[in-house]
Design an enzyme around this catalytic site. Structure first.
Site, PDB file in Angstrom:
ATOM      1  N   GLU A  62       0.832  -1.209   0.000  1.00 64.40           N
ATOM      2  CA  GLU A  62       0.000   0.000   0.000  1.00 64.40           C
ATOM      3  C   GLU A  62       0.868   1.261   0.000  1.00 64.40           C
ATOM      4  O   GLU A  62       0.551   2.236  -0.673  1.00 64.40           O
ATOM      5  CB  GLU A  62      -0.940   0.012   1.217  1.00 64.40           C
ATOM      6  CG  GLU A  62      -2.059  -0.999   1.149  1.00 64.40           C
ATOM      7  CD  GLU A  62      -3.028  -0.774  -0.002  1.00 64.40           C
ATOM      8  OE1 GLU A  62      -3.016   0.314  -0.603  1.00 64.40           O
ATOM      9  OE2 GLU A  62      -3.777  -1.712  -0.330  1.00 64.40           O
ATOM     10  N   TYR A 107      -6.384   6.205   4.714  1.00 65.66           N
ATOM     11  CA  TYR A 107      -6.572   5.175   3.696  1.00 65.66           C
ATOM     12  C   TYR A 107      -5.780   3.909   4.047  1.00 65.66           C
ATOM     13  O   TYR A 107      -6.318   2.798   4.068  1.00 65.66           O
ATOM     14  CB  TYR A 107      -6.151   5.673   2.296  1.00 65.66           C
ATOM     15  CG  TYR A 107      -5.986   4.511   1.368  1.00 65.66           C
ATOM     16  CD1 TYR A 107      -7.102   3.835   0.893  1.00 65.66           C
ATOM     17  CD2 TYR A 107      -4.717   4.020   1.047  1.00 65.66           C
ATOM     18  CE1 TYR A 107      -6.969   2.707   0.103  1.00 65.66           C
ATOM     19  CE2 TYR A 107      -4.583   2.893   0.261  1.00 65.66           C
ATOM     20  CZ  TYR A 107      -5.704   2.241  -0.211  1.00 65.66           C
ATOM     21  OH  TYR A 107      -5.561   1.116  -0.963  1.00 65.66           O
ATOM     22  N   ASP A 126      -9.359   5.629  -1.332  1.00 70.19           N
ATOM     23  CA  ASP A 126      -8.261   6.238  -2.090  1.00 70.19           C
ATOM     24  C   ASP A 126      -8.841   6.996  -3.291  1.00 70.19           C
ATOM     25  O   ASP A 126     -10.076   7.151  -3.402  1.00 70.19           O
ATOM     26  CB  ASP A 126      -7.252   5.167  -2.530  1.00 70.19           C
ATOM     27  CG  ASP A 126      -7.782   4.287  -3.657  1.00 70.19           C
ATOM     28  OD1 ASP A 126      -9.005   4.323  -3.932  1.00 70.19           O
ATOM     29  OD2 ASP A 126      -6.973   3.578  -4.281  1.00 70.19           O
TER      30      ASP A 126
END
Ligand code: SF4
Length: 333
Positions: free
Chosen positions: A35, A118, A136
């Site tokens: 991520e 996020y 996102d």
């Protein structure tokens, strides 16, 4: 989103999700690392970096103890180097305060350096199955179109509002898949560039933007401030089989990385050969570098100017050179 739509979204995800390396073993470290890498970088570019980084730093403990130069070298070319510095800082906090276990709760995740709403939502839902949204840019675009919402998606307030809406519908049994399905649909179908592929979208029947032909004007996103322009005159300085590099300051843009030295006056009797190496523009988030580079071959090695002299092998093995200088790499040796 109704229960039926949620099911259609999950069915679409089950049938269409991309085969990505971090989905093979979704443990917390793998999901966290992927991520962070994906924040500013395309999936295809991340795959190779992800594998190399994990080979170099296979566990959170390895990351916490990583040598800074090695760490920056592993990130070389990915850009936004504060991401990897924060990864290490967060790994140290995880080792010292969480017994080496990446926490599950979004509140604790948010306290770790480099982890925002996020990423906290992604880790909590994908790894620990907690019903927390992960909003996102892909999800913002998708929801703005789905609901024909003209809110400015660049605003934090919009992000919070969209997250609050998702919190009400996120399925308790598959929160991680639900978040990933929204992200995947936004990335691959309700695309960031080019027209959305509404004909293959599982949510098309209820999409207000599609029904009212608003897909071209949504989402609304306010323009960023214009970037500053910095004109830089740089040198490829060579002596025999060595190249001169300089270390950037330890804070600010590209902190602690290596770069070509800024032009300075060199006595002409020391210069064996001089040529124009080229120009290039590199765009960062807030600034553009407009670079003009000269290549100078010296008769003797210069000291001072904070220069280090390295061979090609050393550059490739040990020195992290930002991609801003990629256009000149072939001319360095
Ligand atoms: Fe996006 Fe089209 Fe799907 Fe609407 S129908 S969510 S605009 S891809």
């Amino acid at each position: 989103m109704t229960e039926k739509q949620t099911q259609e979204l999950l069915d679409w995800y089950d049938a269409n999700k991309r085969d990505l390396p971090w989905r093979h073993e979704p443990d917390a470290y793998h999901v966290w690392l992927s991520e962070i890498m994906l924040q500013q970088t395309r999936v295809e570019a991340v795959k190779g970096y992800y594998a190399r980084f994990l080979a170099a730093f296979p566990t959170v403990a390895d990351l916490a103890e990583a040598d800074d130069e090695r760490l920056l070298k592993a990130w070389e070319g990915l850009g936004y180097y504060s991401r990897v510095r924060n990864l290490k800082k967060a790994a140290q906090v995880i080792m010292h305060e969480h017994d080496g276990i990446i926490p599950a709760s979004p509140e604790q995740l948010l306290k770790l350096p480099g982890i925002g709403l996020y990423t906290a939502g992604a880790i909590a839902s994908i790894v620990y199955n907690l019903p927390v949204p992960a909003v996102d840019g892909n999800v913002l675009r998708l929801l703005a179109r789905l609901q024909a919402d003209h809110s400015d998606i660049a605003l934090d307030q919009t992000k919070r509002e969209f997250a609050a809406r998702l919190l009400r519908v996120i399925p308790q049994d598959r929160p991680g898949d639900f978040n990933q399905a929204l992200i995947e649909l936004g990335a691959c179908v309700c695309r960031p560039n080019g027209v959305p592929l509404c004909g293959i979208c599982p949510l098309q029947e209820n999409c207000i933007a599609r029904l009212h032909s608003l897909t071209a004007e949504l989402p609304v996103k306010s323009a960023k401030k214009p970037r500053k322009i910095a004109h830089r005159q740089l040198l490829i300085l060579r002596f025999e089989d060595k190249l001169a590099l300089r270390k950037r300051p330890s804070s600010g843009l590209l902190a602690g990385l290596w770069e070509l030295p800024e032009a300075f006056v060199i006595p002409s009797e020391l210069i064996l050969f001089e040529e124009h190496a080229g120009t290039a523009v590199h765009i960062f988030t807030h600034i553009e570098w407009h670079m003009m580079v000269r290549k100078i071959t010296l008769r003797e090695e210069l000291r001072g100017e904070c220069l280090v002299w390295i061979t090609q092998e050393e550059l490739e093995r040990d020195y992290a050179l930002p991609s801003a200088f990629a256009d000149f790499r072939k001319m360095m040796f």
